[in-house]
Design a protein around this motif. Structure first.
Motif, PDB file in Angstrom:
ATOM      1  N   GLN A  99      -1.526   4.072  -1.724  1.00  0.00           N
ATOM      2  CA  GLN A  99      -2.736   4.051  -0.882  1.00  0.00           C
ATOM      3  C   GLN A  99      -2.415   4.588   0.514  1.00  0.00           C
ATOM      4  O   GLN A  99      -3.251   5.221   1.152  1.00  0.00           O
TER       5      GLN A  99
ATOM      6  N   GLN B 275       0.830  -1.217   0.000  1.00  0.00           N
ATOM      7  CA  GLN B 275       0.000   0.000   0.000  1.00  0.00           C
ATOM      8  C   GLN B 275       0.862   1.264   0.000  1.00  0.00           C
ATOM      9  O   GLN B 275       0.506   2.258  -0.633  1.00  0.00           O
TER      10      GLN B 275
ATOM     11  N   LYS C 293       3.896   1.438  -1.332  1.00  0.00           N
ATOM     12  CA  LYS C 293       4.523   1.523  -2.648  1.00  0.00           C
ATOM     13  C   LYS C 293       3.556   2.030  -3.711  1.00  0.00           C
ATOM     14  O   LYS C 293       3.945   2.770  -4.610  1.00  0.00           O
ATOM     15  N   ASP C 294       2.263   1.626  -3.615  1.00  0.00           N
ATOM     16  CA  ASP C 294       1.317   2.056  -4.658  1.00  0.00           C
ATOM     17  C   ASP C 294       0.578   3.347  -4.309  1.00  0.00           C
ATOM     18  O   ASP C 294      -0.254   3.815  -5.073  1.00  0.00           O
TER      19      ASP C 294
END
Length: 453
Positions: free
Chosen positions: A299, A294, A296-297
């Motif tokens: 969120q 989460q 890394k992306d």
């Protein structure tokens, strides 16, 4: 030991790499080797023992991983008997190494297995029983599997120790020597470490045979592409300063000393509208994996962590690391700082200190070879925003419960922030304990109100 030309070979195409590996490198956008790769790959591919020093983020994984895979290719492992072993200190690093090498292992038709704590030992046993040429392991879990006779190391020809200094620091030296005593004595050993101190020297002298030495990143200059700031804060204002930094646009990694402090700050940030998540050894491995994914992306924009995140964690475009609790060891500082400014990118490292902590922190940074910019700041000030991008949080809770009010301007630092495991660094005294007890009671009452109690 041999100390060859540090510049090494200029390109991957000039090395003895199979076409499928060169093709996979190109497919993943890896065109030119980093210095540690250019220096070590020719010797490692030739089967030499290698001692490499390079900071995390310098490209060590491919430096040892590609030779290990290429030299193992074409062989088939029997049940429970891997042919190559990569030993790492943490679950996160094991996962990261496995993911980084998987495309090249697939291209060479090699099977990999990750053997780490916090995950199903039954599944790991099954993977070893089915046959895995390459095992990536943490010392504790590998020891458990050897004890259960689920893994035998007698056919391991290539052994890599990654982050050897951290494994020694974490008390894994007995398990590491146990492993090295069981692998083939005539095999290849590669040891990579950001620092080479006493325990690592012991491993080198005992287990490496005439190693070729490559040191491409002097540890003192390991974070030269980062800007380093020490922000001197007023004790009562530290929590508000931390909150405003966390509310910035873009990701930030916050380091604290204890699991309790990490959880406490994470709850506060989420109650104030900041997308924060906690990472520490008290979390299960699935929780830790999900939290990192989460972060890394995008969120999660704020990762609040103990030193478990100080090594082996690679996040692209992470441009700010904040030591909410100042580290007391120069190696800890360098490894925390190494989470930003990776692979040649720039980044910023900020350390929050109380006036009473300035001398100790200055000494730690000096030992780490860092000359920071020192600035006095308060929450809400333009200077704080200029350095960190700090801004006021939305105040809208992300979880159920009322918004957390701005901390009152009392004379005690927030419990868990500005303190450390070393009680001598705190502000001390019965009055502080009484204040903490009062705050704890207030927090419990507030929690009861939120639950409708």
């Amino acid at each position: 030991m041999n100390h060859p030309d540090p510049h090494g070979t200029a390109s991957f195409s000039e090395m003895a790499l199979p076409p499928q590996v060169l093709r996979t490198l190109t497919e993943h956008g890896v065109r030119e080797p980093f210095p540690i790769q250019a220096a070590t790959l020719p010797d490692a591919l030739a089967g030499r023992d290698v001692l490499g020093r390079g900071r995390t983020g310098s490209g060590k994984t491919l430096a040892f991983g590609l030779p290990l895979l290429v030299r193992t290719a074409g062989q088939r492992a029997e049940a429970k008997q891997p042919l190559a072993l990569i030993l790492v200190p943490t679950r996160e690093l094991a996962q990261q190494v496995t993911e980084a090498l998987a495309p090249y292992a697939d291209a060479l038709r090699l099977r990999m297995a990750a053997v780490v704590g916090g995950m199903s030992i039954g599944r790991q046993t099954a993977a070893l029983r089915e046959g895995a040429e390459v095992v990536v392991a943490t010392p504790g879990r590998l020891h458990d599997l050897i004890e259960r006779k689920a893994c035998r190391l007698g056919r391991v020809r290539i052994t890599v120790l990654d982050e050897a200094d951290q494994m020694c620091d974490m008390g894994f030296l007995p398990q590491v020597t146990e492993v090295l005593d069981q692998v083939r004595p005539d095999g290849q050993r590669m040891l990579f470490s950001a620092t080479l101190d006493r325990d690592v020297d012991q491993l080198v002298s005992r287990y490496l045979n005439d190693p070729v030495v490559h040191s491409v990143d002097p540890s003192a200059g390991a974070v030269s592409t980062s800007d380093h700031h020490v922000l001197v804060v007023h004790g009562p204002d530290r929590y508000a300063v931390t909150t405003e930094i966390a509310a910035r646009d873009g990701r930030v990694l916050l380091f604290l000393d204890t699991k309790h402090a990490v959880d406490q700050l994470t709850r506060h940030l989420r109650a104030g509208g900041v997308h924060a998540a906690a990472l520490h050894s008290g979390k299960s491995q699935p929780q830790r994996t999900r939290t990192l994914a989460q972060f890394k992306d995008g969120q999660v924009t704020v990762l609040v962590a103990t030193n478990v995140a100080a090594r082996g964690l690679h996040i692209d475009d992470l441009d700010l690391v904040v030591n909410v609790d100042p580290p007391t060891d120069p190696k800890d500082y360098l490894h925390r700082a190494g989470r930003t400014a990776r692979a040649g990118e720039s980044g910023k490292v900020v350390t929050l200190v109380l006036s009473a902590q300035r001398r100790e922190t200055s000494q730690v940074l000096a030992e780490a070879g860092i000359e920071p910019t020192v600035t006095k700041v308060r929450s809400g000030e333009a200077e704080l925003s200029r350095i960190t991008g700090a801004k006021a949080p939305s105040g809208t809770p992300l979880d159920r419960g009322p918004a957390v009010p701005r901390p009152k301007n009392t004379n005690a630092p927030f419990r868990g922030l500005g303190t450390s495991k070393d009680a001598s660094r705190g502000t001390g005294g019965k009055s502080r304990k009484a204040g903490e007890a009062r705050k704890l009671a207030e927090a419990r009452r507030a929690a009861q109100v939120r639950r409708g109690g």
